[in-house]
Scaffold this active site. Structure first.
Site, PDB file in Angstrom:
ATOM      1  N   LYS A  14       0.837  -1.221   0.000  1.00  0.00           N
ATOM      2  CA  LYS A  14       0.000   0.000   0.000  1.00  0.00           C
ATOM      3  C   LYS A  14       0.865   1.262   0.000  1.00  0.00           C
ATOM      4  CE  LYS A  14      -2.185  -0.955   3.846  1.00  0.00           C
ATOM      5  NZ  LYS A  14      -1.693  -2.287   4.283  1.00  0.00           N
ATOM      6  N   ARG A  91     -10.002   0.493   7.911  1.00  0.00           N
ATOM      7  CA  ARG A  91      -9.572  -0.871   8.223  1.00  0.00           C
ATOM      8  C   ARG A  91     -10.678  -1.657   8.907  1.00  0.00           C
ATOM      9  NH1 ARG A  91      -3.743   0.434   8.265  1.00  0.00           N
ATOM     10  NH2 ARG A  91      -2.551  -1.487   8.362  1.00  0.00           N
ATOM     11  N   ARG A 130      11.413  -6.111   5.597  1.00  0.00           N
ATOM     12  CA  ARG A 130      11.380  -4.685   5.965  1.00  0.00           C
ATOM     13  C   ARG A 130      11.852  -4.495   7.405  1.00  0.00           C
ATOM     14  NH1 ARG A 130       5.846  -1.520   5.570  1.00  0.00           N
ATOM     15  NH2 ARG A 130       5.322  -3.015   7.201  1.00  0.00           N
ATOM     16  N   ARG A 147      -1.002  -9.479  13.012  1.00  0.00           N
ATOM     17  CA  ARG A 147      -1.585  -8.431  12.147  1.00  0.00           C
ATOM     18  C   ARG A 147      -2.396  -9.053  11.019  1.00  0.00           C
ATOM     19  NH1 ARG A 147       3.795  -5.550  10.867  1.00  0.00           N
ATOM     20  NH2 ARG A 147       2.645  -4.261   9.384  1.00  0.00           N
TER      21      ARG A 147
HETATM   22  P1  B4P Z   1       3.393  -1.933   2.469  1.00  0.00           P
HETATM   23  O1  B4P Z   1       2.237  -2.825   2.276  1.00  0.00           O
HETATM   24  O2  B4P Z   1       3.504  -0.735   1.602  1.00  0.00           O
HETATM   25  O3  B4P Z   1       3.309  -1.677   4.004  1.00  0.00           O
HETATM   26  P2  B4P Z   1       2.463  -0.587   4.783  1.00  0.00           P
HETATM   27  O4  B4P Z   1       1.837   0.418   3.924  1.00  0.00           O
HETATM   28  O5  B4P Z   1       3.401  -0.055   5.793  1.00  0.00           O
HETATM   29  O6  B4P Z   1       1.267  -1.404   5.461  1.00  0.00           O
HETATM   30  P3  B4P Z   1       1.086  -1.906   6.914  1.00  0.00           P
HETATM   31  O7  B4P Z   1      -0.299  -2.432   6.919  1.00  0.00           O
HETATM   32  O8  B4P Z   1       2.175  -2.835   7.284  1.00  0.00           O
HETATM   33  O9  B4P Z   1       1.270  -0.686   7.914  1.00  0.00           O
HETATM   34  P4  B4P Z   1       0.432   0.654   8.270  1.00  0.00           P
HETATM   35  O10 B4P Z   1       1.447   1.694   8.333  1.00  0.00           O
HETATM   36  O11 B4P Z   1      -0.722   0.892   7.393  1.00  0.00           O
HETATM   37  O12 B4P Z   1       4.821  -2.625   2.198  1.00  0.00           O
HETATM   38  C1  B4P Z   1       5.372  -3.688   2.900  1.00  0.00           C
HETATM   39  C2  B4P Z   1       6.794  -4.066   2.425  1.00  0.00           C
HETATM   40  O13 B4P Z   1       6.714  -4.784   1.191  1.00  0.00           O
HETATM   41  C3  B4P Z   1       7.726  -2.892   2.145  1.00  0.00           C
HETATM   42  O14 B4P Z   1       8.956  -3.143   2.780  1.00  0.00           O
HETATM   43  C4  B4P Z   1       7.925  -2.867   0.607  1.00  0.00           C
HETATM   44  O15 B4P Z   1       9.245  -2.496   0.260  1.00  0.00           O
HETATM   45  C5  B4P Z   1       7.668  -4.299   0.223  1.00  0.00           C
HETATM   46  N1  B4P Z   1       7.044  -4.374  -1.122  1.00  0.00           N
HETATM   47  C6  B4P Z   1       6.075  -3.561  -1.599  1.00  0.00           C
HETATM   48  N2  B4P Z   1       5.730  -3.909  -2.863  1.00  0.00           N
HETATM   49  C7  B4P Z   1       6.507  -5.015  -3.183  1.00  0.00           C
HETATM   50  C8  B4P Z   1       6.597  -5.866  -4.332  1.00  0.00           C
HETATM   51  N3  B4P Z   1       5.846  -5.679  -5.422  1.00  0.00           N
HETATM   52  N4  B4P Z   1       7.478  -6.890  -4.296  1.00  0.00           N
HETATM   53  C9  B4P Z   1       8.241  -7.109  -3.212  1.00  0.00           C
HETATM   54  N5  B4P Z   1       8.214  -6.329  -2.075  1.00  0.00           N
HETATM   55  C10 B4P Z   1       7.345  -5.300  -2.074  1.00  0.00           C
HETATM   56  O16 B4P Z   1      -0.136   0.329   9.736  1.00  0.00           O
HETATM   57  C11 B4P Z   1       0.694   0.049  10.855  1.00  0.00           C
HETATM   58  C12 B4P Z   1      -0.155  -0.159  12.128  1.00  0.00           C
HETATM   59  O17 B4P Z   1      -0.830   1.094  12.490  1.00  0.00           O
HETATM   60  C13 B4P Z   1      -1.318  -1.158  11.998  1.00  0.00           C
HETATM   61  O18 B4P Z   1      -0.902  -2.496  12.220  1.00  0.00           O
HETATM   62  C14 B4P Z   1      -2.289  -0.641  13.082  1.00  0.00           C
HETATM   63  O19 B4P Z   1      -1.927  -1.063  14.378  1.00  0.00           O
HETATM   64  C15 B4P Z   1      -2.141   0.880  13.019  1.00  0.00           C
HETATM   65  N6  B4P Z   1      -3.144   1.504  12.137  1.00  0.00           N
HETATM   66  C16 B4P Z   1      -2.896   2.146  10.951  1.00  0.00           C
HETATM   67  N7  B4P Z   1      -4.043   2.569  10.385  1.00  0.00           N
HETATM   68  C17 B4P Z   1      -5.049   2.169  11.222  1.00  0.00           C
HETATM   69  C18 B4P Z   1      -6.473   2.263  11.151  1.00  0.00           C
HETATM   70  N8  B4P Z   1      -7.091   2.836  10.111  1.00  0.00           N
HETATM   71  N9  B4P Z   1      -7.200   1.741  12.174  1.00  0.00           N
HETATM   72  C19 B4P Z   1      -6.603   1.147  13.230  1.00  0.00           C
HETATM   73  N10 B4P Z   1      -5.258   1.015  13.346  1.00  0.00           N
HETATM   74  C20 B4P Z   1      -4.485   1.516  12.344  1.00  0.00           C
END
Ligand code: B4P
Length: 191
Positions: A14, A91, A130, A147
């Site tokens: 994302k 979410r 990561r 998660r």
């Molecule tokens: P991403 O999937 O981009 O990870 P993210 O955006 O950080 O999502 P995540 O769900 O983990 O965290 P968030 O900050 O939203 O990428 C993951 C990895 O994959 C990266 O290292 C990237 O380099 C790699 N990658 C990407 N594309 C690739 C490809 N094509 N091939 C290979 N590798 C690739 O949330 C964090 C925490 O905050 C949640 O767990 C929750 O506790 C809280 N939170 C956030 N929003 C919330 C909400 N709306 N409600 C309640 N809690 C919330």
């Protein structure tokens, strides 16, 4: 004006795809994960509360995150912008309902939900990779599995919710980052 949600499990790409979408479509980026991590870094009250949930792999409570979102929408006057990408929000179903209301109050709506679909073992692999590089406290195997469980129970029902509204667009999230972005742009350009 183009308002989209980028949707998917933790590790689905994302944040990665948001960066490319923002650059290409000049959208305003709202990542609730980034807002929470920024508060944790600055040691705010919100950050202290959020850290407890995030480190356990749990979602931050809906009331808290919805208030934060309303604040971010107003501080950035999003209704006057070209469009917004919501990354990591909603979410849960209550968050989706709140988003609909918050946008309706500001005279706008969600146009499409881009769903990045990636198999579970690939998600774990990416999160652990990561974790080694970024040191994010929630990027270890135990928390990652938690998660994903939370995602299946609380977040994945949103797919059907947006399918019913005819807004869900499935994207294969496996492959090169540029290849995935190409599929996303084809979808967005056809809206
Ligand atoms: P991403 O999937 O981009 O990870 P993210 O955006 O950080 O999502 P995540 O769900 O983990 O965290 P968030 O900050 O939203 O990428 C993951 C990895 O994959 C990266 O290292 C990237 O380099 C790699 N990658 C990407 N594309 C690739 C490809 N094509 N091939 C290979 N590798 C690739 O949330 C964090 C925490 O905050 C949640 O767990 C929750 O506790 C809280 N939170 C956030 N929003 C919330 C909400 N709306 N409600 C309640 N809690 C919330």
């Amino acid at each position: 004006m183009l308002n989209i949600v980028i949707f998917g499990a933790p590790g689905s790409g994302k944040g990665t795809q948001s960066d490319k979408i923002i650059e290409h479509y000049k959208l305003f980026h709202i990542s609730t994960g980034d807002v929470l991590r920024d508060n944790i870094r600055r040691g705010t009250e919100l950050g202290k509360t959020a850290k407890g949930y995030i480190d356990q792999g749990q979602l931050v409570p809906d009331e808290l995150i919805i208030d934060i979102l309303a604040q971010v929408l107003d501080e950035n006057k999003v209704n006057a912008r070209e469009g917004v990408i919501f990354d990591g929000f909603p979410r849960t179903i209550p968050q989706a309902e709140a988003l609909e209301q918050l946008l309706a109050d500001r005279g706008t709506k969600i146009d499409a939900v881009v769903g990045l679909e990636v198999p579970e073992e690939e998600l774990i692999k990416r999160i652990l990779l990561r974790g080694q590089m970024s040191g994010r406290a929630d990027d270890n195997e135990e928390t990652a599995r938690k998660r994903l469980e939370v995602y299946h129970n609380q977040t994945s029902p949103l797919k059907a919710y947006y399918e019913q509204q005819g807004k869900y667009r499935a994207i294969n999230g496996l492959g090169s980052i540029d290849g995935i972005f190409e599929s996303i742009s084809e979808t967005l350009d056809s809206l």
